[in-house]
Design a protein around this motif. Structure first.
Motif, PDB file in Angstrom:
ATOM      1  N   GLN A 109       1.125   8.138 -20.338  1.00  0.00           N
ATOM      2  CA  GLN A 109       0.040   8.448 -18.687  1.00  0.00           C
ATOM      3  C   GLN A 109       1.707   9.301 -17.848  1.00  0.00           C
ATOM      4  N   SER A 110       0.729  11.189 -17.780  1.00  0.00           N
ATOM      5  CA  SER A 110       2.142  11.222 -17.174  1.00  0.00           C
ATOM      6  C   SER A 110       1.376  12.246 -15.039  1.00  0.00           C
ATOM      7  N   VAL A 111       0.347  11.150 -15.232  1.00  0.00           N
ATOM      8  CA  VAL A 111       0.243  11.074 -13.250  1.00  0.00           C
ATOM      9  C   VAL A 111      -1.424  10.034 -13.679  1.00  0.00           C
ATOM     10  N   GLU A 112      -0.707   9.040 -12.631  1.00  0.00           N
ATOM     11  CA  GLU A 112      -1.263   7.666 -12.773  1.00  0.00           C
ATOM     12  C   GLU A 112      -1.824   8.084 -11.516  1.00  0.00           C
ATOM     13  N   ARG A 113      -3.223   7.221 -11.483  1.00  0.00           N
ATOM     14  CA  ARG A 113      -4.273   7.371  -9.657  1.00  0.00           C
ATOM     15  C   ARG A 113      -4.299   6.491  -9.332  1.00  0.00           C
ATOM     16  N   MET A 114      -3.708   5.865  -8.557  1.00  0.00           N
ATOM     17  CA  MET A 114      -3.987   4.554  -7.737  1.00  0.00           C
ATOM     18  C   MET A 114      -4.571   4.983  -6.627  1.00  0.00           C
ATOM     19  N   GLU A 115      -5.562   3.789  -6.295  1.00  0.00           N
ATOM     20  CA  GLU A 115      -6.268   3.924  -5.294  1.00  0.00           C
ATOM     21  C   GLU A 115      -6.476   2.765  -3.866  1.00  0.00           C
ATOM     22  N   ASN A 116      -5.523   1.727  -4.833  1.00  0.00           N
ATOM     23  CA  ASN A 116      -5.435   0.454  -3.762  1.00  0.00           C
ATOM     24  C   ASN A 116      -4.148   0.151  -3.697  1.00  0.00           C
ATOM     25  N   VAL A 117      -4.247   0.327  -1.399  1.00  0.00           N
ATOM     26  CA  VAL A 117      -2.905   0.160  -0.681  1.00  0.00           C
ATOM     27  C   VAL A 117      -1.914  -0.801  -0.935  1.00  0.00           C
ATOM     28  N   ALA A 212       7.250  10.888  -8.868  1.00  0.00           N
ATOM     29  CA  ALA A 212       6.868  11.513  -7.251  1.00  0.00           C
ATOM     30  C   ALA A 212       5.933  10.837  -7.133  1.00  0.00           C
ATOM     31  N   LEU A 213       5.547  10.444  -5.781  1.00  0.00           N
ATOM     32  CA  LEU A 213       4.337   9.689  -5.259  1.00  0.00           C
ATOM     33  C   LEU A 213       3.454  11.018  -4.218  1.00  0.00           C
ATOM     34  N   VAL A 214       2.263  11.593  -3.931  1.00  0.00           N
ATOM     35  CA  VAL A 214       2.105  12.270  -2.944  1.00  0.00           C
ATOM     36  C   VAL A 214       0.802  11.111  -3.520  1.00  0.00           C
ATOM     37  N   PRO A 215       0.234  11.675  -1.867  1.00  0.00           N
ATOM     38  CA  PRO A 215      -1.801  11.441  -1.859  1.00  0.00           C
ATOM     39  C   PRO A 215      -2.568  12.375  -2.175  1.00  0.00           C
ATOM     40  N   ILE A 216      -3.825  11.296  -2.458  1.00  0.00           N
ATOM     41  CA  ILE A 216      -4.733  11.759  -2.915  1.00  0.00           C
ATOM     42  C   ILE A 216      -5.561  13.050  -2.223  1.00  0.00           C
ATOM     43  N   ASP A 217      -5.937  12.802  -0.800  1.00  0.00           N
ATOM     44  CA  ASP A 217      -6.137  13.705   0.353  1.00  0.00           C
ATOM     45  C   ASP A 217      -4.584  12.857   0.649  1.00  0.00           C
ATOM     46  N   PRO A 218      -4.176  14.628   1.233  1.00  0.00           N
ATOM     47  CA  PRO A 218      -3.250  14.421   2.530  1.00  0.00           C
ATOM     48  C   PRO A 218      -3.487  13.583   4.022  1.00  0.00           C
ATOM     49  N   GLU A 219      -5.372  14.383   3.818  1.00  0.00           N
ATOM     50  CA  GLU A 219      -5.611  14.150   4.888  1.00  0.00           C
ATOM     51  C   GLU A 219      -6.531  12.684   5.561  1.00  0.00           C
ATOM     52  N   ASP A 220      -6.205  11.417   4.304  1.00  0.00           N
ATOM     53  CA  ASP A 220      -6.662  10.343   4.461  1.00  0.00           C
ATOM     54  C   ASP A 220      -5.700   9.890   3.315  1.00  0.00           C
ATOM     55  N   THR A 221      -4.612   8.743   3.527  1.00  0.00           N
ATOM     56  CA  THR A 221      -3.864   8.212   2.433  1.00  0.00           C
ATOM     57  C   THR A 221      -4.561   7.317   2.494  1.00  0.00           C
ATOM     58  N   SER A 222      -5.278   6.708   2.980  1.00  0.00           N
ATOM     59  CA  SER A 222      -6.136   5.188   2.583  1.00  0.00           C
ATOM     60  C   SER A 222      -6.786   5.584   0.763  1.00  0.00           C
ATOM     61  N   ARG A 223      -7.409   6.383   0.614  1.00  0.00           N
ATOM     62  CA  ARG A 223      -8.060   7.431  -0.103  1.00  0.00           C
ATOM     63  C   ARG A 223      -7.155   7.249  -2.360  1.00  0.00           C
ATOM     64  N   GLY A 224      -5.716   6.832  -1.495  1.00  0.00           N
ATOM     65  CA  GLY A 224      -5.266   6.403  -2.525  1.00  0.00           C
ATOM     66  C   GLY A 224      -4.009   7.251  -2.683  1.00  0.00           C
ATOM     67  N   ALA A 225      -2.885   6.830  -3.894  1.00  0.00           N
ATOM     68  CA  ALA A 225      -1.915   8.261  -4.110  1.00  0.00           C
ATOM     69  C   ALA A 225      -1.502   8.180  -5.850  1.00  0.00           C
TER      70      ALA A 225
END
Length: 325
Positions: A109-117, A212-225
């Motif tokens: 998987q080239s991009v993994e979505r993580m939502e648990n802080v 590389a890690l980037v936030p899903i939403d730069p305005e709200d990092t609690s949404r995941g990475a």
């Protein structure tokens, strides 16, 4: 002594002859309640290792413990070094194992979505722990809490001590906090390269130019990475980092006017820090500095917070490590 490569039986035999030097080894298996052949084999290995030696009187003597521990440590380190070399050469197994992998699963998987802080923090810790070459970061925080620093310091210092290159861009607003700027200076003193930008909206982490890690939403990092390993995506994030890095200012340039005030401390705080480290009683320290005991103690409490120390001796130790005194 098992950590040094001896079995429980071998250790028991060596300790027996430490207590009873220059004695025979006849029927020792009865004393140890062990099999005769097993005891004979263990004794032979101890002789080969140089832990036991025979005398002209056909008795057995133990080698001095200091020599034994040094010898066993050297042998064990040599074995561990060989094992480590074998482990680091095991990358060739990837291609071999991939050949046996099902085609449907062959593409990771080239991009993994993580939502648990908590999961994201654990992944960041793992990536930092196993980084070999370089860690790049853009972090627009305005302050680092003592808890943040206590969590980050062991990993950051471990990476720097292993020769991992750290380049980081932080928000200039963060330099207003003495604890934060003190920690950034500490990292710089250990070899990290830190630059400052007046305005940052991006949040980027890159490990060894591969993950590389980037936030899903730069305005709200609690949404995941998002965790990216796809070469094209990582290359784009690297280009973004380099652009931000080139436009940022070196931390030393920003803070050079404050070099006489380590950690961003005011002159009074520096005086209290020195007094706290060298004077036993608050009353004496307060009198020497011309302030009340209550004021002196308030400064001490502030310094403990800035240093992230749990006690005054701990604060003195941290201050010396950072070159503040």
């Amino acid at each position: 002594m098992r950590v040094l490569g001896l079995s429980e039986l071998e250790e028991s035999i060596y300790r027996h002859f430490l207590r009873n030097p220059d004695t025979t080894d006849g029927d020792i298996h009865l004393l140890l309640r062990a099999d005769r052949e097993a005891v004979a084999t263990a004794q032979e290995r101890l002789r080969e290792l140089g832990l036991l030696y025979g005398t002209d009187r056909r008795t057995v003597c133990p080698t001095d413990p200091a020599i034994v521990v040094d010898r066993l440590t050297e042998l064990r380190l040599r074995e561990l070094h060989q094992e480590l070399q074998e482990v680091t050469r095991s990358r060739h197994l990837v291609a071999e194992l991939r050949d046996e992998q099902s085609p449907a699963l062959a593409s990771p998987q080239s991009v993994e979505r993580m939502e648990n802080v908590a999961q994201i923090r654990n992944r960041i810790d793992d990536l930092a722990f196993f980084a070999r070459e370089e860690i790049l970061s853009v972090e627009p925080y305005t302050v680092l809490t003592p808890e943040n620093i206590a969590h980050s310091r062991p990993l950051d210092l471990r990476c720097l001590s292993r020769g991992v290159r750290i380049r980081s861009v932080v928000l200039q607003e963060a330099l207003a906090d003495p604890l934060t700027v003190g920690y950034l200076r500490e990292l710089t003193a250990k070899g990290a390269q830190i630059r400052v930008a007046e305005d940052l909206s991006e949040r980027v982490l890159v490990y060894d130019r591969r993950t590389a890690l980037v936030p899903i939403d730069p305005e709200d990092t609690s949404r995941g990475a998002l965790v990216a390993q796809e070469t094209g995506l990582v290359s784009g994030i690297l280009a973004l980092f380099e652009k931000i890095w080139c436009q940022a200012t070196d931390l030393a340039t920003i803070t050079e006017d404050d070099e006489e005030c380590p950690g961003g401390l005011a002159e009074t705080e520096r005086d209290v820090l020195k007094s706290m480290c060298h004077v036993g009683k608050d009353e004496i320290g307060a009198r020497d500095l011309g302030m009340s005991v209550r004021t002196y103690r308030r400064h001490v409490a502030d310094l403990l917070r800035v240093l992230g120390a749990s006690s005054r001796p701990h604060a003195a130790l941290l201050a010396r490590e950072r070159g503040w005194i």
